[in-house]
Design an enzyme around this catalytic site. Structure first.
Site, PDB file in Angstrom:
ATOM      1  N   ALA A 183      -6.971  13.261  -5.151  1.00 37.87           N
ATOM      2  CA  ALA A 183      -5.789  14.110  -4.968  1.00 37.87           C
ATOM      3  C   ALA A 183      -4.814  13.524  -3.956  1.00 37.87           C
ATOM      4  CB  ALA A 183      -6.204  15.515  -4.535  1.00 37.87           C
TER       5      ALA A 183
ATOM      6  N   GLY B 175      -2.475  10.381  -2.048  1.00 40.98           N
ATOM      7  CA  GLY B 175      -1.382   9.530  -2.532  1.00 40.98           C
ATOM      8  C   GLY B 175      -1.879   8.307  -3.291  1.00 40.98           C
ATOM      9  N   ILE B 176      -2.888   7.646  -2.736  1.00 43.30           N
ATOM     10  CA  ILE B 176      -3.451   6.477  -3.420  1.00 43.30           C
ATOM     11  C   ILE B 176      -4.206   6.933  -4.661  1.00 43.30           C
ATOM     12  CG2 ILE B 176      -5.155   4.608  -3.288  1.00 43.30           C
ATOM     13  CD1 ILE B 176      -4.530   4.533  -0.225  1.00 43.30           C
ATOM     14  N   GLY B 177      -5.025   7.964  -4.499  1.00 42.18           N
ATOM     15  CA  GLY B 177      -5.876   8.441  -5.592  1.00 42.18           C
ATOM     16  C   GLY B 177      -5.090   8.852  -6.821  1.00 42.18           C
TER      17      GLY B 177
ATOM     18  N   ASP C 142     -12.052  15.212  -5.507  1.00 40.23           N
ATOM     19  CA  ASP C 142     -11.476  15.338  -4.170  1.00 40.23           C
ATOM     20  C   ASP C 142     -11.907  16.678  -3.613  1.00 40.23           C
ATOM     21  OD1 ASP C 142      -9.477  15.585  -1.898  1.00 40.23           O
ATOM     22  OD2 ASP C 142      -8.666  13.781  -2.841  1.00 40.23           O
TER      23      ASP C 142
ATOM     24  N   HIS D 181      -9.199  -7.132   6.046  1.00 42.63           N
ATOM     25  CA  HIS D 181      -8.112  -6.324   5.486  1.00 42.63           C
ATOM     26  C   HIS D 181      -7.335  -5.575   6.565  1.00 42.63           C
ATOM     27  CE1 HIS D 181      -5.833  -4.127   2.519  1.00 42.63           C
ATOM     28  NE2 HIS D 181      -6.350  -2.959   2.873  1.00 42.63           N
TER      29      HIS D 181
END
Length: 312
Positions: free
Chosen positions: A9, A11-13, A34, A177
């Site tokens: 749910a 932004g990335i998902g 989520d 990263h």
């Protein structure tokens, strides 16, 4: 083939789920999980897109129904970076979230390939590995830190600087990263040369690209859409490897031979068991060699932080 997105749910998902719904092979299943109650609705929304990918959404504390039978699990759950936050602020919240979700993966689909997107990746992947180890199901060929965003940013920035087509550039990125641990191997791009000044500036821009987005969004979020694209690219490559496609190569943060650090981002060949082969990082320029040596302390400390979080 079943792919589960945990943190679907966010932004990335949501961006990742949209890309998977439109790009997974016909007949695939996509399950979204989520904690947020909106998640089944995100799945309904995406279900209206006419592709042969079945989609279901699950909310609440228990991710098990989303994970049953999953071949690939992509974890993007957690809080995003806001201006002024550093990685340790993120760590304090996200470490517990990753631990909890990976415990559920270990119980429900221990043979799945797991891609960790939740930052700080240098540390959350170590947390995931230790959780899987405790559960007796750890296989270092099946756990990936998603560093693909560093690769696609490098491709974009190099193409911009040199007037090339970004889809024709592929920059290997090694290390970790975040910040100085991100090392784009700009010396390995065929037919592209840089001045010393360009190398230094470009490397720094790639390392700080996340902050560039956080600041540009002025408190309204971090890199979600480009990260969704990067995670989709790795997720789809994992699926292609599982389906037996040959010569699928991506850079990812994986446990290797420990030459530089326990976990290290490097090119890997993917296949039916996840990592089929860890590929050589090739010859480094003097600039790259120095940058590599300079980052290892930071990277090792990041990893240790994750190991201690589970084992202490």
């Amino acid at each position: 083939m079943k792919v589960a997105v945990l943190g679907a749910a966010g932004g990335i998902g949501q961006a990742l789920a949209l890309l998977l719904k439109t790009q997974l092979p016909s007949g695939s299943e996509l399950s979204l999980y989520d904690i947020a109650p909106v998640t089944p609705g995100v799945a309904v929304d995406l279900s209206h897109i006419p592709t042969e990918v079945k989609i279901k959404g699950f909310a609440g504390e228990d991710a098990t129904p989303a994970l049953e039978g999953a071949n690939v699990v992509l974890i993007s759950a957690g809080v995003a970076r806001k201006p002024g936050m550093d990685r340790s602020d993120l760590f304090n919240i996200n470490a517990g979230i990753v631990r909890n979700l990976v415990e559920q993966v270990a119980k429900t689909c221990p043979k799945s390939l797991i891609g960790i997107i939740t930052n700080p990746v240098n540390t959350t992947v170590a947390i995931a590995a230790e959780v899987l180890k405790k559960a007796g199901v750890y296989d270092k060929n099946r756990l990936f830190g998603v560093t693909t965003l560093d690769v696609i940013r490098s491709n974009t920035f190099v193409a911009e600087l040199k007037g090339k087509k970004p889809q024709e550039i592929e920059v290997p990125v090694i290390g970790g990263h975040s910040g100085v641990t991100i090392l784009p191997l700009l010396s390995q791009i065929p037919g592209v040369n840089f001045t010393d000044g360009e190398l230094a500036a470009l490397t720094k821009r790639i390392q700080n690209a996340g902050t560039e987005v956080v600041e540009a969004k002025a408190g309204g979020g971090s890199a979600t859409l480009s990260m969704g694209q990067a995670a989709a690219r790795l997720g789809l490559s994992l699926v292609r490897g599982l389906q037996g496609e040959s010569d699928v190569v991506e850079c990812a943060y994986v446990e290797g031979d420990g030459k530089y650090a326990r976990f290290f981002a490097q090119p890997v060949r993917l296949g039916k068991n996840g990592v089929e082969e860890r590929l050589n990082i090739g010859e480094l320029s003097d600039f790259e060699q120095k940058a590599l040596e300079g980052m290892l302390d930071v990277l090792r400390k990041d990893i240790e932080l994750g190991e201690k979080f589970i084992n202490n």
